[in-house]
Design an enzyme around this catalytic site. Structure first.
Site, mmCIF file in Angstrom:
data_model
loop_
_atom_site.group_PDB
_atom_site.id
_atom_site.type_symbol
_atom_site.label_atom_id
_atom_site.label_comp_id
_atom_site.label_asym_id
_atom_site.label_seq_id
_atom_site.Cartn_x
_atom_site.Cartn_y
_atom_site.Cartn_z
ATOM 1 N N ASP A 2 4.107 0.941 12.215
ATOM 2 C CA ASP A 2 3.077 0.187 11.872
ATOM 3 C C ASP A 2 3.115 -1.168 12.378
ATOM 4 O OD1 ASP A 2 2.515 2.343 10.314
ATOM 5 O OD2 ASP A 2 2.571 1.513 8.390
ATOM 6 N N ILE B 12 6.991 7.543 16.900
ATOM 7 C CA ILE B 12 6.793 8.061 15.568
ATOM 8 C C ILE B 12 5.468 8.958 15.673
ATOM 9 C CG2 ILE B 12 6.639 7.991 13.075
ATOM 10 C CD1 ILE B 12 9.221 7.021 14.107
ATOM 11 N N ARG C 133 -5.463 10.642 3.970
ATOM 12 C CA ARG C 133 -4.448 11.916 4.220
ATOM 13 C C ARG C 133 -3.440 11.700 3.509
ATOM 14 N NH1 ARG C 133 -0.796 13.038 6.623
ATOM 15 N NH2 ARG C 133 -0.515 15.036 7.887
ATOM 16 N N ARG D 47 -8.569 -0.780 4.467
ATOM 17 C CA ARG D 47 -7.463 0.164 4.017
ATOM 18 C C ARG D 47 -6.111 -0.430 3.650
ATOM 19 N NH1 ARG D 47 -7.827 6.157 6.423
ATOM 20 N NH2 ARG D 47 -6.020 6.334 4.685
ATOM 21 N N LYS E 73 0.932 -1.230 0.040
ATOM 22 C CA LYS E 73 0.047 -0.003 -0.217
ATOM 23 C C LYS E 73 0.952 1.311 0.074
ATOM 24 C CE LYS E 73 -1.678 1.529 3.904
ATOM 25 N NZ LYS E 73 -1.642 3.174 4.102
ATOM 26 N N ASN E 74 2.002 1.307 0.891
ATOM 27 C CA ASN E 74 2.731 2.504 0.870
ATOM 28 C C ASN E 74 3.706 2.871 -0.114
ATOM 29 O OD1 ASN E 74 1.211 2.862 3.359
ATOM 30 N ND2 ASN E 74 2.949 2.582 4.800
ATOM 31 N N CYS F 190 -5.846 12.786 12.221
ATOM 32 C CA CYS F 190 -5.785 11.568 11.926
ATOM 33 C C CYS F 190 -6.005 10.703 13.301
ATOM 34 C CB CYS F 190 -4.430 11.201 11.013
ATOM 35 S SG CYS F 190 -4.032 9.648 10.874
ATOM 36 N N ARG G 226 -0.153 14.352 12.684
ATOM 37 C CA ARG G 226 0.542 14.268 11.579
ATOM 38 C C ARG G 226 0.590 15.771 10.624
ATOM 39 N NH1 ARG G 226 -1.321 8.477 9.036
ATOM 40 N NH2 ARG G 226 0.692 8.692 8.189
ATOM 41 N N PRO G 227 1.508 16.432 10.794
ATOM 42 C CA PRO G 227 1.508 17.905 10.466
ATOM 43 C C PRO G 227 2.377 17.586 9.024
ATOM 44 C CG PRO G 227 3.254 17.622 12.037
ATOM 45 C CD PRO G 227 2.250 16.375 12.217
ATOM 46 N N ILE G 228 2.181 18.625 8.008
ATOM 47 C CA ILE G 228 2.799 18.777 6.917
ATOM 48 C C ILE G 228 3.799 19.733 6.573
ATOM 49 C CG2 ILE G 228 1.051 17.125 5.443
ATOM 50 C CD1 ILE G 228 -0.055 20.097 4.392
ATOM 51 N N ASP G 229 4.252 20.167 7.776
ATOM 52 C CA ASP G 229 5.280 21.292 7.639
ATOM 53 C C ASP G 229 6.486 20.829 6.855
ATOM 54 O OD1 ASP G 229 5.639 19.562 9.956
ATOM 55 O OD2 ASP G 229 6.882 20.856 10.539
ATOM 56 N N LEU G 230 7.173 19.796 7.051
ATOM 57 C CA LEU G 230 8.163 19.433 6.226
ATOM 58 C C LEU G 230 7.969 19.491 4.580
ATOM 59 C CD1 LEU G 230 9.250 16.589 8.717
ATOM 60 C CD2 LEU G 230 10.317 19.103 8.785
HETATM 61 C C1 UD1 Z 1 4.278 6.895 6.233
HETATM 62 C C2 UD1 Z 1 3.430 5.727 5.963
HETATM 63 C C3 UD1 Z 1 2.984 5.301 7.399
HETATM 64 C C4 UD1 Z 1 4.024 4.761 8.398
HETATM 65 C C5 UD1 Z 1 4.946 6.118 8.481
HETATM 66 C C6 UD1 Z 1 6.183 5.907 9.229
HETATM 67 C C7 UD1 Z 1 2.381 6.049 3.884
HETATM 68 C C8 UD1 Z 1 1.116 6.174 2.998
HETATM 69 N N1 UD1 Z 1 2.122 6.029 5.100
HETATM 70 O O1 UD1 Z 1 3.508 8.120 6.670
HETATM 71 O O2 UD1 Z 1 2.079 3.921 7.186
HETATM 72 O O3 UD1 Z 1 3.574 4.503 9.654
HETATM 73 O O4 UD1 Z 1 5.364 6.836 7.144
HETATM 74 O O5 UD1 Z 1 6.853 4.895 8.700
HETATM 75 O O6 UD1 Z 1 3.456 5.672 3.364
HETATM 76 N N2 UD1 Z 1 6.094 14.761 10.525
HETATM 77 C C9 UD1 Z 1 6.192 15.982 10.738
HETATM 78 N N3 UD1 Z 1 6.077 17.108 9.677
HETATM 79 C C10 UD1 Z 1 6.022 16.504 8.349
HETATM 80 C C11 UD1 Z 1 5.886 15.161 8.095
HETATM 81 C C12 UD1 Z 1 5.808 14.536 9.182
HETATM 82 O O7 UD1 Z 1 6.217 16.540 11.783
HETATM 83 O O8 UD1 Z 1 5.802 17.335 7.464
HETATM 84 C C13 UD1 Z 1 6.243 13.802 11.490
HETATM 85 C C14 UD1 Z 1 5.114 13.031 11.800
HETATM 86 O O9 UD1 Z 1 3.813 13.603 12.557
HETATM 87 C C15 UD1 Z 1 5.316 11.704 12.410
HETATM 88 C C16 UD1 Z 1 6.757 11.677 11.614
HETATM 89 O O10 UD1 Z 1 7.072 12.823 11.354
HETATM 90 O O11 UD1 Z 1 5.534 12.063 13.832
HETATM 91 C C17 UD1 Z 1 6.833 10.676 10.632
HETATM 92 O O12 UD1 Z 1 6.022 10.707 9.618
HETATM 93 P P1 UD1 Z 1 6.152 10.193 8.089
HETATM 94 O O13 UD1 Z 1 7.456 9.618 8.207
HETATM 95 O O14 UD1 Z 1 5.988 11.447 7.350
HETATM 96 O O15 UD1 Z 1 4.882 9.489 7.919
HETATM 97 P P2 UD1 Z 1 3.755 9.650 6.693
HETATM 98 O O16 UD1 Z 1 4.692 9.681 5.548
HETATM 99 O O17 UD1 Z 1 2.672 10.289 6.921
#
Ligand code: UD1
Length: 418
Positions: A305, A327, A92, A397, A22-23, A116, A121-125
């Site tokens: 996961d 995480i 998401r 899912r 899936k991922n 979520c 799960r912010p997207i700031d990065l």
């Molecule tokens: C992906 C996987 C998810 C898995 C996760 C960690 C998919 C669709 N999902 O989620 O199944 O559990 O990797 O292995 O591939 N963070 C920030 N800012 C950001 C982005 C992330 O603070 O802009 C934080 C998140 O809140 C979290 C950590 O970074 O605490 C890891 O997130 P990330 O690796 O981005 O996970 P996803 O890509 O959302």
């Protein structure tokens, strides 16, 4: 209300061919919009999240043909650069389209992904990196509006090795002007798979799978044919099923090198895992032992996961196990339901102490998120008596036909649709 019903106490036995990941399939499908020609993706799992991704591609104007696990995406007719807020909320991870649409169209408008169940799960990065590449991004009435006529390659250091942010930058950078260097990049196998597909489309990506990824922008990409990697988390879930039911299983198409943290933890708990010509074999004919401590970490550390499925296992192990979730801040939502089934688990902040009990008992429980739902199915298989699990839409899912897969291996499991 739909539910999965399990009569516990039967050892699992048989063979499972591991579904596509899936991922990995989600970012690969998003990548198909980077060209105005056709791509064919093989080994796509039949999952709700894949349906939603196909819906997004269709809404963008792509023409989709499906045959079994093959999805053909013809992106020549792509006319839209927006993703509906409703779809963004439902899935998401559709934020992964941002970099790809921006690169293809010079603009993108996507609904702000909401919170979520497993955390904020912010997207700031993601946004910081795209801004550094020259995108102007503003928030307007729940939408993110992004513009950039030509993205520019640059150096991007991720404060955390985020999987999604690494993928978004790769998708944005493949057609940008100049070179992009990502440092502290995520190293997950799914990143390597995305790079494999992009390179087949004509991209120039080096270092995927290491913490430094270099992307040399190219003016044009072409369509490509690609088979998605096997799903390591699904494979790990079924390995745990064998441990918890005292069974034997052969996993076809599993890639042990993707699962080292989990395999070594299972071996520590008494599982006998071997690679053979037919696949990855697991046996466990005694009560599993406890594990000292599980700390979730970015890959190659223990995957977040697999934390909840593993906690189901620890709940019937001989001894006490400790879990630390590093995480996602809210990833213990399965605990109350496991306790309802007789588990002895105490949570304190991001840590959980699990004292193994001899057996769990069947109960009515509710899945509140994907992997926590899988943990409940595992617990139900090991429990005495009947368990009814609602919230099946979360399990769907990520697990393709979970009841069919498990019942072919002897488990008494069925889905009741109301
Ligand atoms: C992906 C996987 C998810 C898995 C996760 C960690 C998919 C669709 N999902 O989620 O199944 O559990 O990797 O292995 O591939 N963070 C920030 N800012 C950001 C982005 C992330 O603070 O802009 C934080 C998140 O809140 C979290 C950590 O970074 O605490 C890891 O997130 P990330 O690796 O981005 O996970 P996803 O890509 O959302």
């Amino acid at each position: 209300m739909n539910k999965i019903v399990v009569e516990g106490g039967v050892p699992i036995s048989g063979e499972i061919t591991v579904q596509g990941a899936k991922n990995a399939v989600l970012p690969i499908l998003a990548a198909t919009v980077l060209t105005d020609s056709c791509s064919i993706i093989h080994n796509c799992p039949r999952l709700r999240d894949v349906e939603k991704t196909v819906q997004i591609l269709t809404d963008l104007g792509c023409n989709i043909k499906r045959c079994g696990g093959d999805i053909e995406v013809d992106a020549s007719g792509m006319k839209d650069c927006g993703i509906d807020e409703r779809l963004m909320r439902e899935m998401r991870s559709s934020i992964i389209f941002l970099g790809a649409i921006l690169s293809r169209c010079g603009a993108a408008e996507v609904g702000m992904p909401g919170g979520c169940p497993i955390g904020l799960r912010p997207i700031d990065l993601h946004l910081k990196a795209l801004r550094k590449m020259g995108a102007s991004i503003c928030e307007d009435h729940g939408y993110l509006k992004c513009e950039c006529s030509r993205l520019k390659g640059c150096s991007i250091h991720l404060d955390f090795p985020s999987v999604g942010a690494t993928e978004n930058v790769m998708l944005a950078a493949v057609r940008a002007d100049g070179e992009t260097h990502i440092t502290n990049a995520a190293r997950e196998p799914e990143i390597i798979d995305l790079a494999g597909f992009l390179n087949k489309m004509g991209a120039r990506i080096r270092g995927a799978g290491s913490s430094m990824v270099t992307i040399e922008g190219v003016p044009l990409l072409h369509g490509a044919e690609y088979a998605v990697m096997p799903d390591r988390i699904v494979a790990e879930t079924y390995l745990i099923a064998a441990m918890m039911t005292g069974g034997e299983l052969v996993l076809r198409a599993a890639v042990p090198s993707h699962m080292q943290a989990v395999i070594s933890a299972l071996a520590e708990m008494g599982g006998r895992i071997e690679k053979s010509h037919s696949g990855l074999c697991i046996k466990c004919h005694r009560r599993p032992g406890s594990i000292h401590i599980i700390k979730t970490m970015p890959y190659p550390g223990f995957p977040t996961d697999a934390q909840s499925p593993f906690m189901a296992l620890a709940s019937i192990a001989d001894g006490t196990s400790v879990f630390v979730e590093n995480i996602f801040e809210n990833r213990f939502r399965h605990v109350d339901e496991l306790v309802r089934m007789g588990a002895d688990i105490k949570v304190e902040g991001r840590s959980a102490v699990v004292r193994g009990v001899r057996s769990l008992c069947g109960a009515n429980v509710c899945a509140e998120e994907l992997r926590g739902g899988a943990a409940l199915v595992l617990a139900a298989m090991a429990a005495e008596g009947r368990t009814e699990i609602t919230g099946t839409e979360f399990i769907d899912r990520g697990y393709e036909d979970i009841e069919g897969t498990l019942s072919r291996c002897g488990i008494k499991i069925k889905r009741v649709i109301n």
